[in-house]
Design an enzyme around this catalytic site. Structure first.
Site, PDB file in Angstrom:
ATOM      1  N   ASP A   1     -10.455   4.151  -1.548  1.00 32.59           N
ATOM      2  CA  ASP A   1     -11.048   3.155  -0.642  1.00 32.59           C
ATOM      3  C   ASP A   1     -12.569   3.047  -0.785  1.00 32.59           C
ATOM      4  OD1 ASP A   1      -8.465   3.103   0.220  1.00 32.59           O
ATOM      5  OD2 ASP A   1      -8.932   3.324   2.346  1.00 32.59           O
TER       6      ASP A   1
ATOM      7  N   ASP B   1       0.833  -1.202   0.000  1.00 31.71           N
ATOM      8  CA  ASP B   1       0.000   0.000   0.000  1.00 31.71           C
ATOM      9  C   ASP B   1       0.875   1.262   0.000  1.00 31.71           C
ATOM     10  OD1 ASP B   1      -1.996   1.837   0.409  1.00 31.71           O
ATOM     11  OD2 ASP B   1      -2.871   0.823   2.142  1.00 31.71           O
TER      12      ASP B   1
HETATM   13  C1  GLA Z   1      -5.430   2.235   2.796  1.00 33.49           C
HETATM   14  C2  GLA Z   1      -5.971   1.103   1.907  1.00 33.49           C
HETATM   15  C3  GLA Z   1      -7.014   0.316   2.680  1.00 33.49           C
HETATM   16  C4  GLA Z   1      -6.408  -0.240   3.970  1.00 33.49           C
HETATM   17  C5  GLA Z   1      -5.802   0.888   4.796  1.00 33.49           C
HETATM   18  C6  GLA Z   1      -5.026   0.368   5.976  1.00 33.49           C
HETATM   19  O1  GLA Z   1      -6.409   3.192   3.060  1.00 33.49           O
HETATM   20  O2  GLA Z   1      -6.480   1.606   0.719  1.00 33.49           O
HETATM   21  O3  GLA Z   1      -7.515  -0.745   1.881  1.00 33.49           O
HETATM   22  O4  GLA Z   1      -5.423  -1.180   3.643  1.00 33.49           O
HETATM   23  O5  GLA Z   1      -4.935   1.696   4.028  1.00 33.49           O
HETATM   24  O6  GLA Z   1      -4.398   1.379   6.716  1.00 33.49           O
END
Ligand code: GLA
Length: 400
Positions: free
Chosen positions: A221, A150
């Site tokens: 997200d 990520d």
């Molecule tokens: C980001 C990702 C999410 C999750 C969070 C965890 O926002 O896009 O899917 O993994 O981080 O902190």
């Protein structure tokens, strides 16, 4: 040649061929979109070792494992500190990751984990910058089968720090960071599904596969509400050509059973993620799953659309006001058709009229309604009443 010598030579030669093939052959991982469960959408930062064990137990007990859900993925907040040798340790919520992996594997499931190419994860925990090889080796030693990587703090720590006013250079740095972890994972010799999470920046679908991605997030997200799900769905139009066996568009993990989604919304969300050949990573509270949510997540006909071996993602055929029609080509010449009502209820006074001509079909089309399980015949211009945010999903074995 002596039989033992022949065996020895064959074994050694085959062994080195296999090793060479492993280095050069395209990844055999994720030949269909990965299926499983991920901790983030329900637990977020609260997830513990116990929650992961319970999720694994429930995947087995509910029949979800038999339906194809095999990855149990720990998302952010498992990380502790690095020691003097740079070795990363877990935090107190995850006392023994190797034991947890053994437990998950003992159920016939696989374990996934999460990190970032930056110094910190999105939730502010230690991440992999300058420790990529060390971390990949650590994951392999635990028996990890899947990594979600990520972007998060890599943006400020590397991209804008090193190239403050050069966006293209920032993107090159980002791509190089993903490639670096790909090399590190491959050097472990362990098959580890590699999931990119950088929200679709710089058209990741164009460079993700060559940087080693088995899947890549195409969006920001997801949230457990209709607006989030429907807007992500619409952003997927046009991306079908980038997906295929081993490399998939990822419109983010499932929210089925979360938030205040209605039954129709849960059904439409699940149907459309299957149409999109999306990874099916459930994100709900498995020990407290309601029967109707279980029925959605384990609908074998819908899962078969997602897992179709051809790997052709759906395309949006046309929209008519608030109603969208998507189609997906399936193996054996079959076709799936989805009709979504994103507006208010349609009644017999003003039903939606399906145009088969716009789908390149003519004459009556016999198929199965995958939510009622009943036979259905689609005819040109037929009136269809669909409740608000609900879906008609039909599989036609022999489209004409
Ligand atoms: C980001 C990702 C999410 C999750 C969070 C965890 O926002 O896009 O899917 O993994 O981080 O902190």
């Amino acid at each position: 040649m002596h039989r033992f010598a022949a065996f020895f030579v064959t074994t050694v030669v085959l062994g080195s061929l296999t090793a060479a093939a492993q280095n050069s052959a395209p990844s055999q991982l994720a030949q269909t979109p990965p299926m499983g469960w991920n901790s983030w959408n329900y637990f977020a930062g609260r997830v513990t070792d116990q929650d992961i064990r319970h999720a694994a137990d429930q995947l087995v007990a509910t029949g979800m494992k038999d339906a194809g859900y095999v990855y149990v993925n720990i998302d952010d907040t498992w990380e502790g500190d690095r020691d003097a040798n740079g070795v990363l340790h877990t935090n107190s919520k995850f006392p023994d990751m190797k034991a947890l992996a053994d437990y998950v594997h003992s159920k016939g499931l696989k374990l996934g984990i999460y990190s970032s190419p930056g110094p910190q994860t999105c939730a502010g925990y230690a991440a992999s910058l300058d420790h990529e090889v060390q971390d990949a080796q650590l994951y392999a030693s635990w028996g990890i089968d899947y990594l979600k990587y990520d972007l998060c703090s890599f943006r400020s720590a590397a991209m804008t720090a090193q190239a403050p006013s050069d966006k293209a250079e920032q993107m090159r740095l980002m791509i190089a960071a993903y490639e670096k972890m790909d090399k590190a994972l491959k050097s472990t010799g362990r098959p580890i599904v590699y999931s990119f999470c950088q929200y679709g920046w710089d058209a990741v679908w164009e460079w993700g596969p060559s940087a080693g991605a088995n899947l890549w997030r195409t969006t920001g997200d997801i949230q457990a509400n209709w607006n989030s799900i429907y807007s992500i769905l619409n952003e997927q139009a046009g991306l079908a050509k980038y997906a295929g066996p081993g490399h998939w568009n990822d419109p983010d993990m499932l929210e089925v059973g979360n938030g205040k989604l209605s039954l129709a919304e849960n059904r439409t969300h699940f149907s459309m993620w299957a149409m999109l050949a999306a990874p099916l990573l459930a994100g709900n509270d498995l020990p407290n799953m309601k029967p109707e949510i279980h029925d959605i997540l384990t609908n074998r006909d819908v899962i078969a659309i997602d897992q179709d071996p051809l790997g052709h993602e759906a395309t949006r055929a046309y929209s008519d006001g608030e109603v969208d029609v998507w189609t997906r080509d399936l193996s054996g010449g079959a076709r799936a058709i989805a009709v979504i009502n994103a507006g208010s209820d349609r009644y017999s006074t003003h039903p939606f009229h399906l145009s088969l001509a716009k789908l390149g079909l003519s004459g009556p089309q016999k198929g199965k309604d995958l939510w009622t399980g009943k036979e259905i015949t689609l005819t040109d211009d037929m009136p269809i009443e669909i409740a608000s945010h609900d879906i008609l999903l039909v599989r036609i074995p022999e489209p004409k």
